[in-house]
Design a protein around this motif. Structure first.
Motif, mmCIF file in Angstrom:
data_model
loop_
_atom_site.group_PDB
_atom_site.id
_atom_site.type_symbol
_atom_site.label_atom_id
_atom_site.label_comp_id
_atom_site.label_asym_id
_atom_site.label_seq_id
_atom_site.Cartn_x
_atom_site.Cartn_y
_atom_site.Cartn_z
ATOM 1 N N HIS A 125 0.805 -1.225 0.000
ATOM 2 C CA HIS A 125 0.000 0.000 0.000
ATOM 3 C C HIS A 125 0.837 1.274 0.000
ATOM 4 O O HIS A 125 0.306 2.355 0.267
ATOM 5 N N ALA A 126 2.115 1.162 -0.316
ATOM 6 C CA ALA A 126 3.006 2.317 -0.194
ATOM 7 C C ALA A 126 2.581 3.500 -1.058
ATOM 8 O O ALA A 126 2.852 4.653 -0.710
ATOM 9 N N ILE A 143 7.734 5.056 -6.163
ATOM 10 C CA ILE A 143 8.241 4.117 -7.164
ATOM 11 C C ILE A 143 7.233 2.977 -7.328
ATOM 12 O O ILE A 143 6.844 2.339 -6.349
ATOM 13 N N TYR A 144 6.828 2.720 -8.581
ATOM 14 C CA TYR A 144 6.006 1.539 -8.879
ATOM 15 C C TYR A 144 6.904 0.493 -9.526
ATOM 16 O O TYR A 144 7.652 0.789 -10.459
ATOM 17 N N ILE A 145 6.840 -0.742 -9.032
ATOM 18 C CA ILE A 145 7.693 -1.809 -9.542
ATOM 19 C C ILE A 145 6.879 -3.055 -9.860
ATOM 20 O O ILE A 145 5.957 -3.420 -9.122
ATOM 21 N N SER A 146 7.212 -3.691 -10.988
ATOM 22 C CA SER A 146 6.563 -4.945 -11.365
ATOM 23 C C SER A 146 7.335 -5.568 -12.521
ATOM 24 O O SER A 146 7.935 -4.846 -13.321
ATOM 25 N N PRO A 147 7.358 -6.918 -12.614
ATOM 26 C CA PRO A 147 7.925 -7.525 -13.823
ATOM 27 C C PRO A 147 6.969 -7.282 -14.981
ATOM 28 O O PRO A 147 5.848 -7.785 -14.986
ATOM 29 N N LEU A 148 7.394 -6.495 -15.960
ATOM 30 C CA LEU A 148 6.509 -6.085 -17.045
ATOM 31 C C LEU A 148 6.763 -6.847 -18.338
ATOM 32 O O LEU A 148 6.101 -6.601 -19.342
ATOM 33 N N THR A 149 7.734 -7.748 -18.316
ATOM 34 C CA THR A 149 8.088 -8.507 -19.519
ATOM 35 C C THR A 149 7.972 -9.994 -19.240
ATOM 36 O O THR A 149 8.576 -10.495 -18.285
ATOM 37 N N GLN A 150 7.224 -10.732 -20.061
ATOM 38 C CA GLN A 150 7.089 -12.173 -19.866
ATOM 39 C C GLN A 150 8.396 -12.884 -20.205
ATOM 40 O O GLN A 150 9.223 -12.383 -20.963
ATOM 41 N N ASN A 198 -5.843 -2.455 -4.600
ATOM 42 C CA ASN A 198 -4.959 -1.658 -3.738
ATOM 43 C C ASN A 198 -3.674 -1.164 -4.382
ATOM 44 O O ASN A 198 -2.956 -0.364 -3.773
ATOM 45 N N ILE A 199 -3.348 -1.630 -5.615
ATOM 46 C CA ILE A 199 -2.083 -1.221 -6.226
ATOM 47 C C ILE A 199 -2.272 -0.602 -7.596
ATOM 48 O O ILE A 199 -1.853 0.528 -7.855
ATOM 49 N N PHE A 200 -2.899 -1.350 -8.497
ATOM 50 C CA PHE A 200 -2.938 -0.940 -9.906
ATOM 51 C C PHE A 200 -3.572 0.436 -10.101
ATOM 52 O O PHE A 200 -3.188 1.180 -11.002
ATOM 53 N N ARG A 201 -4.540 0.797 -9.266
ATOM 54 C CA ARG A 201 -5.208 2.093 -9.438
ATOM 55 C C ARG A 201 -4.338 3.275 -9.016
ATOM 56 O O ARG A 201 -4.672 4.431 -9.279
ATOM 57 N N PHE A 202 -3.187 2.994 -8.362
ATOM 58 C CA PHE A 202 -2.287 4.065 -7.948
ATOM 59 C C PHE A 202 -1.032 4.158 -8.805
ATOM 60 O O PHE A 202 -0.198 5.028 -8.580
#
Length: 212
Positions: A125-126, A143-150, A198-202
Motif C-alpha cells: 500500500h506504499a 516508485i512503482y515496480i513490477s515484472p513487465l516482460t514475460q 490496492n495497487i494498480f489504481r495508484f
C-alpha cells in the motif's frame, strides 16, 4: 533514481516502493539503499508488513478469512504517528510482525533520523496516500515496480508475468512465512484481488516505474 533524488529541489525524506506481490520490492529497496548511501544519504528501510494488526484482531473478508490484502490490515494510525515522530527527529521503537505467531512484537528496534537520513518504505500500500496522509507531498518519492516482460522459454512457450510472481511468492512464503506451496496457491486469488483494488489504481501517480 538515486541521482534524481540527490538532485531534486524537493526535501525528499520518504521513498515509497509498491507493486504487486513478489515483484521485487524488497530486493529493489535494498539496492536503492546502496546507491543512496553512495550519494551521502543514510537510509533506513521500513517494511509495511511490520505494521500489520494482530491476526486475532484482523477484519474478516467475504470468504470468512483474515484480511491480509486491504489497507485495513495495517495499523495506519500507528504508522503515521511513528513516521511523523521520526521526521521530527524523535527516537522511535519500531515494531516487527511475527508471521509465525501472527502478532506484532517490539524487539528493541529503535530508530532516530538525522539531517541526511531517508526512510525507504516498501509494501503493498506504499503508493496509497491514505497510508502517508500526514506527510507533505514534497517529502515523498514514489516508485512503482513490477515484472513487465514475460519470460520466453522458446518461440511458442511463454511464462506470464503473474506466473513469475506466483513462483517467487511460493519460494518466499516457504522460506520466511511458514506456508507451503499449496497454501500460497490457495491464497493467490485473494492476492490478485488485493492487487487490483490496492495497487494498480495508484500506478499512474508515481515518480518512476521500474520493470523488475
Amino acid at each position: 533514481i538515486a541521482d534524481e533524488i540527490y538532485n531534486s529541489k524537493k526535501d525528499i525524506k520518504v521513498v515509497l516502493i509498491a507493486g504487486p506481490s513478489s515483484s521485487g520490492k524488497t530486493t529493489t529497496s535494498k539496492k536503492l539503499d546502496i546507491y543512496l548511501r553512495s550519494k551521502g544519504f543514510i537510509t533506513h528501510p521500513i517494511a509495511l508488513d511490520d505494521y500489520f494488526t494482530d491476526i486475532d484482531k484482523r477484519a474478516i473478508d467475504e470468504n470468512g478469512k483474515p484480511d491480509f490484502e486491504s489497507i485495513n490490515a495495517i495499523d495506519v494510525e500507528l504508522f503515521n504517528k511513528q513516521l511523523n515522530e521520526l521526521l521530527e527527529g524523535k527516537k522511535v521503537s519500531l515494531p516487527t510482525f511475527n508471521f509465525v505467531l501472527g502478532k506484532r512484537e517490539y524487539n528493541g528496534n529503535y530508530l532516530q533520523l538525522g539531517e541526511k537520513d531517508i526512510i525507504i518504505i516498501e509494501g503493498l500500500h506504499a503508493l496509497n496516500d491514505e497510508l502517508t496522509m500526514s506527510i507533505n507531498k514534497d517529502q515523498k518519492y514514489k516508485i512503482y515496480i513490477s515484472p513487465l516482460t514475460q519470460m520466453n522459454v522458446d518461440h511458442h512457450s511463454h511464462i506470464h508475468t503473474s506466473d513469475i510472481r506466483k513462483l517467487r511468492r511460493i519460494v518466499r512464503d516457504s522460506k520466511t512465512r511458514g506456508y507451503g506451496a499449496r497454501d500460497t496457491i490457495r491464497m493467490w486469488p485473494e492476492i490478485k484481488k488485493g492487487e487490483r483494488e490496492n495497487i494498480f489504481r495508484f500506478q499512474d501517480d508515481v515518480d518512476v516505474v521500474v520493470n523488475s
